[in-house]
Design a protein around this motif. Structure first.
Motif, PDB file in Angstrom:
ATOM      1  N   ILE A   4       0.867  -1.170   0.000  1.00  0.00           N
ATOM      2  CA  ILE A   4       0.000   0.000   0.000  1.00  0.00           C
ATOM      3  C   ILE A   4       0.906   1.224   0.000  1.00  0.00           C
ATOM      4  O   ILE A   4       1.821   1.326   0.806  1.00  0.00           O
ATOM      5  CB  ILE A   4      -0.917  -0.003   1.239  1.00  0.00           C
ATOM      6  CG1 ILE A   4      -1.832  -1.225   1.175  1.00  0.00           C
ATOM      7  CG2 ILE A   4      -1.711   1.280   1.327  1.00  0.00           C
ATOM      8  CD1 ILE A   4      -2.685  -1.415   2.388  1.00  0.00           C
ATOM      9  N   MET A   6       2.385   4.682   0.669  1.00  0.00           N
ATOM     10  CA  MET A   6       2.322   5.602   1.809  1.00  0.00           C
ATOM     11  C   MET A   6       1.611   6.880   1.379  1.00  0.00           C
ATOM     12  O   MET A   6       1.983   7.509   0.394  1.00  0.00           O
ATOM     13  CB  MET A   6       3.749   5.928   2.285  1.00  0.00           C
ATOM     14  CG  MET A   6       3.801   6.801   3.512  1.00  0.00           C
ATOM     15  SD  MET A   6       5.484   7.332   3.951  1.00  0.00           S
ATOM     16  CE  MET A   6       6.266   5.829   4.438  1.00  0.00           C
ATOM     17  N   ASN A   7       0.566   7.235   2.109  1.00  0.00           N
ATOM     18  CA  ASN A   7      -0.162   8.451   1.743  1.00  0.00           C
ATOM     19  C   ASN A   7       0.554   9.691   2.284  1.00  0.00           C
ATOM     20  O   ASN A   7       1.496   9.601   3.079  1.00  0.00           O
ATOM     21  CB  ASN A   7      -1.629   8.373   2.185  1.00  0.00           C
ATOM     22  CG  ASN A   7      -1.807   8.326   3.690  1.00  0.00           C
ATOM     23  OD1 ASN A   7      -1.102   8.998   4.440  1.00  0.00           O
ATOM     24  ND2 ASN A   7      -2.774   7.537   4.141  1.00  0.00           N
ATOM     25  N   ASN A 172      -6.912   9.279   7.865  1.00  0.00           N
ATOM     26  CA  ASN A 172      -6.111   8.741   6.765  1.00  0.00           C
ATOM     27  C   ASN A 172      -4.962   7.867   7.271  1.00  0.00           C
ATOM     28  O   ASN A 172      -4.644   6.838   6.665  1.00  0.00           O
ATOM     29  CB  ASN A 172      -5.589   9.869   5.881  1.00  0.00           C
ATOM     30  CG  ASN A 172      -6.641  10.336   4.901  1.00  0.00           C
ATOM     31  OD1 ASN A 172      -6.951   9.629   3.953  1.00  0.00           O
ATOM     32  ND2 ASN A 172      -7.220  11.502   5.157  1.00  0.00           N
ATOM     33  N   TYR A 176      -4.655   3.815   6.502  1.00  0.00           N
ATOM     34  CA  TYR A 176      -3.394   3.259   6.017  1.00  0.00           C
ATOM     35  C   TYR A 176      -2.919   2.136   6.938  1.00  0.00           C
ATOM     36  O   TYR A 176      -2.520   1.064   6.484  1.00  0.00           O
ATOM     37  CB  TYR A 176      -2.352   4.379   5.922  1.00  0.00           C
ATOM     38  CG  TYR A 176      -0.977   3.920   5.545  1.00  0.00           C
ATOM     39  CD1 TYR A 176      -0.660   3.643   4.222  1.00  0.00           C
ATOM     40  CD2 TYR A 176       0.021   3.770   6.506  1.00  0.00           C
ATOM     41  CE1 TYR A 176       0.620   3.232   3.871  1.00  0.00           C
ATOM     42  CE2 TYR A 176       1.292   3.360   6.165  1.00  0.00           C
ATOM     43  CZ  TYR A 176       1.585   3.088   4.850  1.00  0.00           C
ATOM     44  OH  TYR A 176       2.843   2.672   4.499  1.00  0.00           O
ATOM     45  N   THR A 177      -3.001   2.369   8.240  1.00  0.00           N
ATOM     46  CA  THR A 177      -2.563   1.382   9.229  1.00  0.00           C
ATOM     47  C   THR A 177      -3.441   0.141   9.188  1.00  0.00           C
ATOM     48  O   THR A 177      -2.939  -0.990   9.187  1.00  0.00           O
ATOM     49  CB  THR A 177      -2.589   2.007  10.644  1.00  0.00           C
ATOM     50  OG1 THR A 177      -1.788   3.195  10.634  1.00  0.00           O
ATOM     51  CG2 THR A 177      -2.074   1.050  11.686  1.00  0.00           C
ATOM     52  N   ASP A 179      -5.301  -0.973   6.706  1.00  0.00           N
ATOM     53  CA  ASP A 179      -5.066  -1.697   5.444  1.00  0.00           C
ATOM     54  C   ASP A 179      -3.787  -2.535   5.530  1.00  0.00           C
ATOM     55  O   ASP A 179      -3.765  -3.694   5.122  1.00  0.00           O
ATOM     56  CB  ASP A 179      -4.979  -0.728   4.261  1.00  0.00           C
ATOM     57  CG  ASP A 179      -6.325  -0.110   3.898  1.00  0.00           C
ATOM     58  OD1 ASP A 179      -7.359  -0.631   4.363  1.00  0.00           O
ATOM     59  OD2 ASP A 179      -6.324   0.907   3.171  1.00  0.00           O
ATOM     60  N   ASN A 180      -2.738  -1.958   6.077  1.00  0.00           N
ATOM     61  CA  ASN A 180      -1.473  -2.694   6.201  1.00  0.00           C
ATOM     62  C   ASN A 180      -1.560  -3.817   7.226  1.00  0.00           C
ATOM     63  O   ASN A 180      -0.999  -4.891   7.029  1.00  0.00           O
ATOM     64  CB  ASN A 180      -0.319  -1.742   6.558  1.00  0.00           C
ATOM     65  CG  ASN A 180       0.255  -1.082   5.331  1.00  0.00           C
ATOM     66  OD1 ASN A 180       0.925  -1.728   4.541  1.00  0.00           O
ATOM     67  ND2 ASN A 180      -0.043   0.191   5.162  1.00  0.00           N
TER      68      ASN A 180
END
Length: 190
Positions: A4, A6-7, A172, A176-177, A179-180
């Motif tokens: 994924i 990194m945003n 956000n 991200y966390t 999803d990972n």
């Protein structure tokens, strides 16, 4: 394996963390030095136990001599006071200089008592700073790794509350966390 990307919010967080942890090694070294010095002062105070006659024969004279400028004194004044206090002659003990030497050495002992108290406060503060920076480094390492995994949810929540004030950023980073973490858990089960 799915990576994924990194945003921007995570990039901003890791950039901020990089700045915060830049001095972690220096803080650890400062803490270590203060603890070592505090131990030397503690040994001095334990050995002398307020007895002015033991100060001049204490093994670590460098500890005492190195602090003399902090108490507006000199090595010569210190040595002279210790010499006077060694006397067992009653006529010397009745001199005003003997009383001054006694008061001077008591002042040095009191200086070290205050110094130890200040050191203990400094050590507590530095330990707290180091713990915070270690957590910041932990999350810096997690979020700069290729496959971030956050395991301690409570710690992570406290970390986010401290470092991310904007709700949009927080959401956000959480997405991200999550999803990972899902990817990591799936890989562990496969």
């Amino acid at each position: 394996m799915v990576d994924i990307v990194m945003n921007d919010y995570v990039k901003k967080l890791t950039n901020d963390l990089a700045l915060l942890i830049a001095d972690l090694d220096e803080k650890h070294e400062e803490l270590s030095n203060k603890k070592e010095y505090c131990e030397r002062v503690s040994r001095f105070l334990a050995y002398t136990n307020g007895d002015v006659n033991l100060v001049g024969i204490y093994a670590d004279q460098d500890l005492i001599i190195n602090c003399l400028d902090k108490v507006n004194s000199t090595k010569e004044m210190y040595k002279a006071s210790c010499y006077l206090l060694k006397s067992s002659d009653d006529s010397v003990r009745s001199l005003p200089q003997y009383k001054e030497a006694n008061d001077y050495i008591l002042g040095l002992i009191n200086y070290f008592k205050i110094d130890k108290s200040d050191l203990l406060t400094d050590i507590q503060d530095l330990e707290k700073i180091c713990r915070e920076k270690e957590i910041e480094k932990k999350y810096y390492d997690i979020f700069t790794s290729t496959n971030p995994l956050v395991e301690d949810v409570m710690e992570f929540r406290e970390f986010l509350d401290k470092h991310v004030v904007n709700d949009e950023e927080k959401v956000n980073i959480l997405l991200y966390t999550i999803d990972n973490n899902v990817i990591n858990y799936r890989e562990k089960r496969s």
